[in-house]
Motif scaffolding. Structure first.
Motif, PDB file in Angstrom:
ATOM      1  N   ASN A 293       5.963  -4.658   6.456  1.00  9.44           N
ATOM      2  CA  ASN A 293       5.971  -4.400   5.018  1.00  9.44           C
ATOM      3  C   ASN A 293       5.000  -5.351   4.341  1.00  9.44           C
ATOM      4  O   ASN A 293       4.682  -6.415   4.874  1.00  9.44           O
TER       5      ASN A 293
ATOM      6  N   PHE B  89       5.853  -3.086  -0.496  1.00  7.51           N
ATOM      7  CA  PHE B  89       5.497  -1.751  -0.036  1.00  7.51           C
ATOM      8  C   PHE B  89       6.027  -1.554   1.383  1.00  7.51           C
ATOM      9  O   PHE B  89       5.892  -2.427   2.239  1.00  7.51           O
ATOM     10  N   SER B  90       6.631  -0.399   1.648  1.00  4.69           N
ATOM     11  CA  SER B  90       7.116  -0.068   2.987  1.00  4.69           C
ATOM     12  C   SER B  90       6.931   1.422   3.227  1.00  4.69           C
ATOM     13  O   SER B  90       6.820   2.209   2.281  1.00  4.69           O
TER      14      SER B  90
ATOM     15  N   THR C 190       7.816   5.313   4.655  1.00  2.00           N
ATOM     16  CA  THR C 190       8.883   6.287   4.874  1.00  2.00           C
ATOM     17  C   THR C 190       8.441   7.234   5.981  1.00  2.00           C
ATOM     18  O   THR C 190       7.344   7.793   5.909  1.00  2.00           O
TER      19      THR C 190
ATOM     20  N   GLY D 243       5.560   8.986   3.376  1.00  2.00           N
ATOM     21  CA  GLY D 243       5.295   8.400   2.071  1.00  2.00           C
ATOM     22  C   GLY D 243       5.368   6.883   2.124  1.00  2.00           C
ATOM     23  O   GLY D 243       5.602   6.291   3.187  1.00  2.00           O
ATOM     24  N   ILE D 244       5.147   6.271   0.978  1.00  2.00           N
ATOM     25  CA  ILE D 244       5.217   4.816   0.859  1.00  2.00           C
ATOM     26  C   ILE D 244       6.228   4.459  -0.223  1.00  2.00           C
ATOM     27  O   ILE D 244       6.135   4.947  -1.356  1.00  2.00           O
ATOM     28  N   ASN D 245       7.212   3.663   0.147  1.00  2.00           N
ATOM     29  CA  ASN D 245       8.189   3.169  -0.826  1.00  2.00           C
ATOM     30  C   ASN D 245       7.628   1.948  -1.546  1.00  2.00           C
ATOM     31  O   ASN D 245       6.899   1.147  -0.952  1.00  2.00           O
ATOM     32  N   PHE D 246       7.981   1.822  -2.801  1.00  2.00           N
ATOM     33  CA  PHE D 246       7.580   0.638  -3.559  1.00  2.00           C
ATOM     34  C   PHE D 246       8.798   0.087  -4.282  1.00  2.00           C
ATOM     35  O   PHE D 246       9.438   0.797  -5.061  1.00  2.00           O
ATOM     36  N   LYS D 247       9.143  -1.174  -3.991  1.00  2.00           N
ATOM     37  CA  LYS D 247      10.236  -1.864  -4.679  1.00  2.00           C
ATOM     38  C   LYS D 247       9.628  -2.934  -5.572  1.00  2.00           C
ATOM     39  O   LYS D 247       9.095  -3.928  -5.079  1.00  2.00           O
TER      40      LYS D 247
ATOM     41  N   HIS E 124       2.318  13.925  -2.963  1.00  2.00           N
ATOM     42  CA  HIS E 124       3.572  13.180  -3.136  1.00  2.00           C
ATOM     43  C   HIS E 124       3.742  12.723  -4.593  1.00  2.00           C
ATOM     44  O   HIS E 124       3.606  13.518  -5.510  1.00  2.00           O
ATOM     45  N   SER E 125       4.015  11.436  -4.793  1.00  2.00           N
ATOM     46  CA  SER E 125       4.274  10.954  -6.154  1.00  2.00           C
ATOM     47  C   SER E 125       3.025  10.943  -7.022  1.00  2.00           C
ATOM     48  O   SER E 125       3.122  10.798  -8.241  1.00  2.00           O
TER      49      SER E 125
END
Length: 226
Positions: free
Chosen positions: A71, A80-81, A83, A120-124, A210-211
């Motif tokens: 990550n 960023f991680s 999916t 996809g790419i997760n964003f926290k 995607h987003s």
């Protein structure tokens, strides 16, 4: 001042009970060059070339590290991680099992047909980033009525006309924009847009994924590339 609308959650997204959530209205999409110019203006000490080089290096680093299971955390921004999901363009497990049975003589492993891909790419976001943005932002409601998704009562031509009006006003249209403009749920709006994009006469095409997926006016270049 940023604006928002209150929208009722569609039945597909909820548990049957009526829920309302605020949805921010967006008016523009800042592309890479625009972001670089803003960063140059804010910093005052870095050239556009330097900023572009740093951002390109960051993207390259993420593309190299993240598929290896790392990550990426950027202080003040977030984490960023990736999916993962199954590649639907490859055989399903049932098909793979049948193929394995048919090819036992070749001794091919079933895992050969279980293709996993990046979906996809997760964003926290960094909590401090959210806190700072909330301190600076004040949101104003743009309309008094709650937007209630429903099955479209407009004709196809009317929905296209509303979509093009949004695109002409903003330069692009998001899925939420179309759902609100045509009073549809997001899932229904998504299916509707897929049909419109597949029809060149609609005058609508799409960009991104995607987003970051948006809908824009179809140009002559789009028609030539099909």
């Amino acid at each position: 001042m940023p604006n928002y609308v209150l929208q009722e959650m569609s039945e597909e997204m909820g548990d049957g009970k009526k829920k309302v959530y605020p949805r921010m209205q967006t008016y523009s999409l800042h592309d890479f060059n625009t972001v670089i110019r803003h960063m140059r203006d804010y910093s005052g000490s870095f050239s556009e070339g330097t900023i572009r080089g740093v951002l390109d290096a960051l993207v390259t680093t993420m593309k190299s590290w993240m598929p290896l299971g790392h990550n990426v955390k950027i202080d003040g921004l977030g984490v960023f991680s990736l999916t993962l999901g199954f590649d639907t363009s490859t055989p399903s497990e049932a098909e793979a099992a049948k193929k394995q049975k048919d090819n036992d003589a070749d001794n091919e492993p079933r895992t050969k047909y279980r293709h996993v891909c990046i979906k996809g790419i997760n964003f926290k976001p960094d909590p401090q980033l959210l806190q700072q943005m909330n301190q600076e932002a004040t949101f104003e409601r743009t309309q008094t009525d709650v937007v209630v998704p429903r099955k479209p009562s407009d004709s196809r031509d009317e929905r296209i006309s509303k979509a093009l009006a949004v695109i002409d006003r903003q330069g692009y249209m998001t899925l939420s924009d179309y759902a609100i403009a045509t009073s549809q749920s997001r899932s229904t709006a998504s299916k509707d847009l897929r049909q419109l994009v597949s029809d060149p006469t609609s005058g609508i095409t799409t960009r991104g994924s995607h987003s970051h997926k948006v809908w824009i006016r179809r140009t002559s270049d789009d028609k030539m590339s099909e």
